[in-house]
Design an enzyme around this catalytic site. Sequence first.
Site, PDB file in Angstrom:
ATOM      1  N   ASN A 169       0.807   5.505   5.346  1.00 37.65           N
ATOM      2  CA  ASN A 169       2.174   5.273   4.842  1.00 37.65           C
ATOM      3  C   ASN A 169       2.939   6.558   4.563  1.00 37.65           C
ATOM      4  OD1 ASN A 169       0.357   5.822   2.662  1.00 37.65           O
ATOM      5  ND2 ASN A 169       1.905   5.139   1.213  1.00 37.65           N
ATOM      6  N   GLU A 170       2.518   7.660   5.173  1.00 39.59           N
ATOM      7  CA  GLU A 170       3.116   8.967   4.851  1.00 39.59           C
ATOM      8  C   GLU A 170       4.641   8.989   4.958  1.00 39.59           C
ATOM      9  OE1 GLU A 170       0.371   8.454   6.427  1.00 39.59           O
ATOM     10  OE2 GLU A 170      -1.151   9.853   5.696  1.00 39.59           O
ATOM     11  N   LEU A 188      -4.244  11.502  -0.686  1.00 41.41           N
ATOM     12  CA  LEU A 188      -4.178  12.846  -1.276  1.00 41.41           C
ATOM     13  C   LEU A 188      -3.788  12.745  -2.750  1.00 41.41           C
ATOM     14  CD1 LEU A 188      -2.301  15.081   1.345  1.00 41.41           C
ATOM     15  CD2 LEU A 188      -4.716  14.391   1.275  1.00 41.41           C
ATOM     16  N   GLY A 225      -4.422   9.019   2.916  1.00 41.53           N
ATOM     17  CA  GLY A 225      -5.676   9.765   3.006  1.00 41.53           C
ATOM     18  C   GLY A 225      -6.893   8.885   2.816  1.00 41.53           C
TER      19      GLY A 225
END
Length: 303
Positions: free
Chosen positions: A178-179, A109, A154
């Site tokens: 890896n959020e 993102l 993303g």
Amino acid sequence: MALASGVRFAARALLRPWALLRGTTLGRTEPAAGGGGDGARRFGSQRVLVEPDAASGVAVMKLRNPPVNALSLELLTELVISLEKLENDKTFRGVILTSDCPRVFCAGLDLTEICGRNPAHCAEYWKAMQELWLRTYLSSLVLVAAINGACPAGGCIIALSCDCRVLADNPKYRIGLNETLLGIIAPFWLKDTYVNTIGHRASEQALQLGSLFPPAEALQVGLVDQVVPEDQVQSTALSEMARWLAVPDHARQLTKNMMRKATADRLLRQRDADTQNFVSFVCRDSIQKSLQAYLEKLRQRKG
Ligand SMILES: CCCC/C=C\CC(=O)SCCNC(=O)CCNC(=O)[C@H](O)C(C)(C)COP(=O)(O)OP(=O)(O)OC[C@H]1O[C@@H](n2cnc3c(N)ncnc32)[C@H](O)[C@@H]1OP(=O)(O)O
């Protein structure tokens, strides 16, 4: 008739995968002549370059949003439009997704799209991200990800939505969701896509730890299908494409739909709720602070 021609095409492509290169700039350093061979005409938009090769029925779609192919609202929109154009053109049976930016496939993102932005914009942005995932995950085309750079979050979701993934063997090119390292969490449909690819236990661990896998580990856990030297990623993707196109389209498409429909339907049934959850989550002060701090850290690192 179509089946016969499909089989004929497949035999030719399997014998000479490089035949699929005709008309694209892949494997060539100099900029391609106006339209490449076989009357193929490059098209696309500012952030997505499409190199179609009508003779092979394969197009190369390059993300071109420097410096890191961050998924801006414009890039998301242009990717959906380019994919839809190729799906509506029955000349094409397969698309190779790759990056035109050095060292990065896609940075995930675009954090500037959700940091310091109002809820209405965050909602519009997230709907575009949902749309891209639905389009790629359910595409009637064969999608092969030629991952020629870093592929976090993303970016990893785009690669996971493809039918198969070829990753360049460079330890800097890590891939994964890896959020959690940013203080955010992947929504259920990212989790589902991960589980469908690497299994529940591996996903449970990797999601919680925010694991970014180097190539060898990504291959071992099943996140990618092949790891090859960087200068062989595109040719390997073409060979893989030929393998998939050897299957009659109709049978392959129905099978893909059988495998993926339930996962996609979960989002389709609750798309508005997912958007509301995303907006209320990212617009929290604590999350905004976490994302701003992460962006700041990125801006302070170099190279
Ligand atoms: C709430 C649920 C959402 C769940 C779904 C998806 C989540 C996400 O996708 S969140 C985004 C996660 N992405 C990342 O964690 C990747 C962050 N970026 C990097 O790790 C590195 O940039 C990368 C390895 C991709 C490339 O490294 P370099 O080649 O060294 O480049 P730089 O780090 O110097 O970056 C250049 C330039 O780009 C800016 N940048 C990088 N990533 C992003 C991003 N995702 N969004 C916005 N901007 C990004 C970075 O800050 C640099 O900016 P400048 O300093 O202004 O040049």
